[in-house]
Design a protein around this motif. Sequence first.
Motif, short mmCIF file in Angstrom:
data_model
loop_
_atom_site.label_atom_id
_atom_site.label_comp_id
_atom_site.label_asym_id
_atom_site.label_seq_id
_atom_site.Cartn_x
_atom_site.Cartn_y
_atom_site.Cartn_z
N ARG A 80 20.76 -5.12 9.48
CA ARG A 80 22.21 -4.91 9.43
C ARG A 80 22.99 -6.21 9.27
O ARG A 80 24.08 -6.22 8.75
CB ARG A 80 22.65 -4.17 10.71
N LYS A 90 13.30 -0.46 20.28
CA LYS A 90 13.92 0.10 19.07
C LYS A 90 12.86 0.84 18.25
O LYS A 90 11.84 0.27 17.87
CB LYS A 90 14.54 -1.04 18.27
N SER A 114 13.42 -4.17 -1.52
CA SER A 114 14.22 -3.43 -0.55
C SER A 114 14.57 -2.07 -1.15
O SER A 114 15.11 -2.01 -2.27
CB SER A 114 15.50 -4.20 -0.22
C1 BTN Z 1 18.86 -2.79 11.41
O1 BTN Z 1 18.50 -2.25 12.45
O2 BTN Z 1 19.26 -3.98 11.39
C2 BTN Z 1 18.82 -1.99 10.14
C3 BTN Z 1 17.43 -1.88 9.55
C4 BTN Z 1 17.37 -1.06 8.28
C5 BTN Z 1 16.01 -1.13 7.61
C6 BTN Z 1 15.88 -0.17 6.47
S1 BTN Z 1 14.24 -0.02 5.86
C7 BTN Z 1 14.79 0.88 4.48
C8 BTN Z 1 16.08 0.23 4.02
N1 BTN Z 1 15.84 -0.88 3.10
C9 BTN Z 1 16.23 -2.04 3.61
O3 BTN Z 1 16.14 -3.15 3.01
N2 BTN Z 1 16.71 -1.89 4.85
C10 BTN Z 1 16.73 -0.49 5.23
#
Ligand code: BTN
Length: 257
Positions: A54, A119, A29
């Motif tokens: 999220r 989205k 991540s």
């Molecule tokens: C959502 O809509 O629930 C939030 C999504 C966020 C995704 C991004 S990708 C780059 C960053 N690294 C992650 O693990 N998550 C965010």
Amino acid sequence: MDAVLATTHVPVTSRFEGWRAHVFEEIESTNTCAGPLPAWSVVRADTQTGGRGRTPDRRWVSGEGGLWLSAVLPCPGSRTKWELLPLAAGWAIVGALRGFGVPDLRLRWPNDIMIGRRKLAGLLVERYRNDTAVVGVGLNVFNHPELDHPELAGQTARLADLVPGAYTVDDTARLVLRALRRMHVHLLGAGFRVVADELNHAWGEPRRVEVTLTGRAHTIEGLFQGIDQHGRLRIVTGREGPQTYDATQVALLRELE
Ligand code: BTN
């Protein structure tokens, strides 16, 4: 931010418009990696094996061709002062994408970037340190999230279908980073109150929404009324009247119209 040379475990590191950029081929991540880094660092990866959404139960599908990026912004002063950052960041990216030619974009509270009901991008803003925030951005560019995850069919959009032309994922990274830097300057200059008012002008028509509260089985239905000065969701329900919730209290917000 040259992704071509990047490897799985060792990032390619470079200076990029005042940011220190670390680019990986694959990472769990980008947010987790960016957490301890100093302000004005950015982590980008071609793919994430454990991209986070999220809410803890939501994985973010992060295949090749998308923008998976985490930018570390300085947050001086008290923590509560920066509560508006996630919304301001989403709104800044909406503005930048409009300038890039993406039509009919809008922000869905708290910070989903939508084309109609699909989205296009999601943000995950996290505080690992008191003096910084990590703004994680997942933006579908050339990737097809629904190919490996058919349950996402009809729910996602991607930039390549909206804006034709010869651009790269790197170009979108540049766009996002410039927007985040401008937003940061604006927050500090104009003040958080002004930005909250600007956001409330940006939501569009009031919509009926259904909210699933974190850890609760039942849902609440009401009319979305924008945000308060802390960025909390304001809805008016038939039974309980006006209510406010912060992003940690809301597991899912579904628009009914
Ligand atoms: C959502 O809509 O629930 C939030 C999504 C966020 C995704 C991004 S990708 C780059 C960053 N690294 C992650 O693990 N998550 C965010």
